[in-house]
Structure formats: structure tokens, C-alpha cells
Scaffold this active site. Structure first.
Site, PDB file in Angstrom:
ATOM      1  N   LYS A   1       0.845  -1.200   0.000  1.00 33.41           N
ATOM      2  CA  LYS A   1       0.000   0.000   0.000  1.00 33.41           C
ATOM      3  C   LYS A   1       0.884   1.256   0.000  1.00 33.41           C
ATOM      4  CE  LYS A   1      -0.347  -0.184   5.064  1.00 33.41           C
ATOM      5  NZ  LYS A   1      -1.177  -0.678   6.188  1.00 33.41           N
TER       6      LYS A   1
ATOM      7  N   TYR B   1      17.388  29.316   8.259  1.00 30.98           N
ATOM      8  CA  TYR B   1      16.148  29.977   8.680  1.00 30.98           C
ATOM      9  C   TYR B   1      16.010  29.984  10.193  1.00 30.98           C
ATOM     10  CZ  TYR B   1      14.264  29.930   3.911  1.00 30.98           C
ATOM     11  OH  TYR B   1      14.040  30.132   2.578  1.00 30.98           O
TER      12      TYR B   1
HETATM   13  C1  LIG Z   1      -0.391  -1.604   6.910  1.00 27.65           C
HETATM   14  C2  LIG Z   1      -0.935  -2.849   7.483  1.00 27.65           C
HETATM   15  C3  LIG Z   1      -0.102  -3.949   7.707  1.00 27.65           C
HETATM   16  C4  LIG Z   1       1.410  -3.886   7.599  1.00 27.65           C
HETATM   17  O1  LIG Z   1       1.910  -3.315   8.801  1.00 27.65           O
HETATM   18  P1  LIG Z   1       3.486  -3.206   9.067  1.00 27.65           P
HETATM   19  O2  LIG Z   1       3.567  -2.672  10.462  1.00 27.65           O
HETATM   20  O3  LIG Z   1       4.008  -2.231   8.061  1.00 27.65           O
HETATM   21  O4  LIG Z   1       4.041  -4.556   8.898  1.00 27.65           O
HETATM   22  C5  LIG Z   1      -0.694  -5.141   8.109  1.00 27.65           C
HETATM   23  N1  LIG Z   1      -2.023  -5.231   8.301  1.00 27.65           N
HETATM   24  C6  LIG Z   1      -2.858  -4.173   8.122  1.00 27.65           C
HETATM   25  C7  LIG Z   1      -4.309  -4.337   8.381  1.00 27.65           C
HETATM   26  C8  LIG Z   1      -2.345  -2.944   7.728  1.00 27.65           C
HETATM   27  O5  LIG Z   1      -3.156  -1.909   7.577  1.00 27.65           O
END
Ligand SMILES: *Cc1c(COP(=O)(O)O)cnc(C)c1O
Length: 356
Positions: A33, A253
Site C-alpha cells: 500500500k 532559517y
Molecule cells: C499496513 C498494514 C499492515 C502492515 O503493517 P506493518 O507494520 O508495516 O508490517 C498489516 N495489516 C494491516 C491491516 C495494515 O493496515
């Protein structure tokens, strides 16, 4: 050309995926994702194609891009559909939706599906973000099992604190999961990366490694299994100017940093427009020609400044690593008050180069 880029090591990605498989012996959904946590979803999926049992994404848009690229594995939609109109595409492309709230159940009851769905039914075992309560879960499970709109059911839950083993919270969630799903047969999926690395009792049938694929540990302490991960992203740039600055002079800055001694300050082509955290304080580590030094002065949009006083061999054109091999993204993140996940996802503007 601007010397800032992210080098993505696809063999490290495969190594990390295989580690998840080897540790668990389970089917593993590669979580790609958010553009594979900023690493490039299509490139990462292509590199994992031979190995991956399946992929997981946040939304149908991400899934369709994988299908268009030719990936035929199962793809789990971690939040299912957002509007009922997606159901037709979900059927057509054989996507596996998570069902986690009553609105989706209503959509399902009303839908005319071209084929029954592979549903991942979410239990809220204690994180209280998504999923059905343990009280209502068994009945919903039975209703869906009896429905001709559902081809198969997988039980899924998610841990809130699997990265903090001392809290006892994961044991509580496991217990809730066991009770709520007792007698409901079919596969189960519980573990994210922290679960894969630290919770053998939570492996189930499918694991869902995300951050570990990218070589970053979900823990903020040294952990045995996580030590076997290889960083995938090297965020690199170069020193584009060097200045000798007298003691007592402000840099950048807001004059946040003031030299305490006569200093050599290097300007690096990397800024918050690239995704480097603007909140990185003075003292945030950076590698220059492989040696540690630190940010001195506020990060600006296209540039940041580092202290080269102790590195007389470094100067104009020197190689700078913001994170990657030799400098853990998690360490940079903790200086900036965030986590490596966010650093990776925020990556912007810098071109990604791939190493097979
Ligand atoms: C994003 C996500 C994962 C992966 O989590 P990590 O901590 O990056 O391994 C697994 N399960 C769900 C439901 C998620 O939303």
C-alpha cells in the site's frame, strides 16, 4: 542534474520477504500500500512476483494498478470497499476485500454479484480502529458463511502494540481473537511485521508484513529477528557548497543553530520537499562519505546544512547518505519525532533508481 535520489535495492526486498516466509512458514501478503511505503509499488511487486503468495493494499485503485501490471496473485483490500459501486470491479478482478463494518454488510446484502467473494472478516480484538466487536463477530461470520455471495471466509485482526512486547496488550488481543473465533473454521490472519518478527503464537495462516519488507524494524529496540533485515532504500545526495563560518554565527532559517566554534558547514541538496523531515533537530545524524555527522540548522525546502568541521577530508561533492545502509531510517525518524514508515511514505520529488 540534482544529485538527490533514492536507490532501491530490490534484492534486499526479496531477502526481507523471504525472511518473513522463513520465520513463519505461512503464506505472506506483501503489503505494498501507499506506493509500497514510498518504494514504488509496481517495481516492488514486480521484484516480488515470483515469491509473493499475495499482495495487500489500502484501496481498489492500488489493486487495479497491480492487476494491470499483470499480477495474478490474491490481492487483499485492507479496508475493503469504500462505496458499493466498487463491488463489480472487486468481482471482475477477483480482489479479496476485508469487511469491517455494518455499512459493508448492508452493501453486500443488496449487491448483485457476478461471482461470490473471498471475504476477510475483520475482528476488532482491541485496537478499536476497524472490525466487528467480539460479541457480534460469530453471528456475522455465520450469516456470511450461509450467504451465496461469499465463497470463503478468512478471519483477520490487527495488533495495536505488537511492537511493544512488554505491554501485554498483544496477549490480550490474542485471547480475544481465540474466544471470538472459537468454532469458526477457516484460515486466520493476525500478524503485521512486528507479529512476524516477535509473535510466533500469532502466525495463523496468512501474515501481512509491511515495514519489514522495506528493511526497517518496527521496534525501537534491538531485536534478534529484525537484525536480519536489510535496508531497501538508500536516500542519498551530495554536498553542493561549503562555507567556513566563524564561531557564534547563525545558520539557516530562524537562526536555529548557532556555531559554537569556527565551523565548516556543508550544504546538501535535500530538503523537506524531498520528504526529509523538516522537524529534524540539530544533531540528527547524517553520513558524509560514510562518516557520521549531523544536521546543523533548520531543514529548508531544497537544502539542508551539515557540520563538516570534524571531517576535513570531506567537502564539495562529498557523498551524503540521509538514511539507508549504515544509517538506520528508524534512528533518523526518532530524532525527528516520527517513525521510518512516515519518512518512507513522505518521499517526494527525488527520483527512485532501482538496483536488481
Ligand atoms: C499496513 C498494514 C499492515 C502492515 O503493517 P506493518 O507494520 O508495516 O508490517 C498489516 N495489516 C494491516 C491491516 C495494515 O493496515
Amino acid at each position: 542534474m540534482r544529485p538527490a535520489y533514492a536507490l532501491i535495492d530490490l534484492s534486499a526486498l526479496r531477502h526481507n520477504y523471504r525472511l518473513a516466509k522463513r520465520l513463519t512458514g505461512c503464506n505472506a501478503l506483501a503489503v505494498v500500500k501507499a506506493n509500497a511505503y514510498g518504494h514504488g509499488a509496481l517495481e516492488c511487486a514486480a521484484a516480488l512476483n515470483e515469491d509473493a503468495d499475495g499482495f495487500a493494499v489500502a484501496a481498489i485503485e492500488e489493486a487495479l494498478a497491480l492487476r494491470e501490471a499483470g499480477h495474478r496473485q490474491p490481492i487483499v483490500l485492507l479496508e475493503g470497499w469504500f462505496e458499493a459501486a466498487e463491488l463489480e470491479l472487486i468481482c471482475r478482478h477477483d480482489l479479496w476485500p476485508v469487511v469491517h463494518h455494518h455499512g459493508q454488510l448492508a452493501d453486500l446484502r443488496e449487491a448483485n454479484l457476478s461471482r461470490p467473494l473471498q471475504v476477510w472478516l475483520k475482528l476488532d480484538s482491541g485496537m478499536h480502529r476497524t472490525g466487528f466487536s467480539p460479541v457480534e463477530y460469530p453471528q456475522i461470520w455465520r450469516e456470511l458463511q450461509a450467504s451465496n455471495k461469499v465463497a470463503s471466509l478468512t478471519k483477520i485482526t490487527h495488533f495495536a502494540r505488537a511492537d511493544e512486547p512488554e505491554t501485554g496488550r498483544t496477549e490480550e488481543q490474542l485471547e480475544t481473537f481465540a474466544q471470538a473465533t472459537a468454532g469458526l473454521d477457516g484460515p486466520a490472519s493476525l500478524s503485521n511485521s512486528a507479529g512476524v518478527l516477535a509473535w510466533p503464537s500469532a502466525y495463523g495462516d496468512w501474515v501481512r508484513p509491511g515495514i519489514m519488507l522495506y528493511g526497517s524494524s518496527p521496534f525501537d529496540f534491538a531485536q534478534e529477528q529484525a537484525a536480519q533485515l536489510r535496508p531497501v532504500m538508500q536516500l542519498d545526495s551530495r554536498v553542493i557548497a561549503v562555507h567556513n563560518i566563524a564561531a557564534g554565527e547563525p545558520i539557516g532559517y530562524g537562526s536555529r543553530f548557532v556555531t559554537r566554534r569556527a565551523s565548516r558547514i556543508g550544504v546538501v541538496a535535500m530538503g523537506y520537499a524531498d520528504g526529509y523531515p523538516r522537524h529534524a533537530p540539530d544533531g540528527t545524524p547524517v553520513l558524509v562519505d560514510g562518516q557520521r555527522t549531523c544536521i546543523s540548522g533548520r531543514v529548508s525546502m531544497d537544502m539542508l546544512t551539515v557540520d563538516l568541521t570534524g571531517l576535513p577530508g570531506s567537502g564539495l561533492g562529498s557523498h551524503v547518505r540521509l538514511w539507508g545502509d549504515g544509517l538506520d531510517a528508524g534512528e533518523v525518524a526518532s530524532h525527528a519525532g516520527t517513525i521510518s514508515y512516515q519518512l518512507f511514505c513522505n518521499l517526494n520529488r527525488v527520483p527512485r533508481r532501482y538496483q536488481v
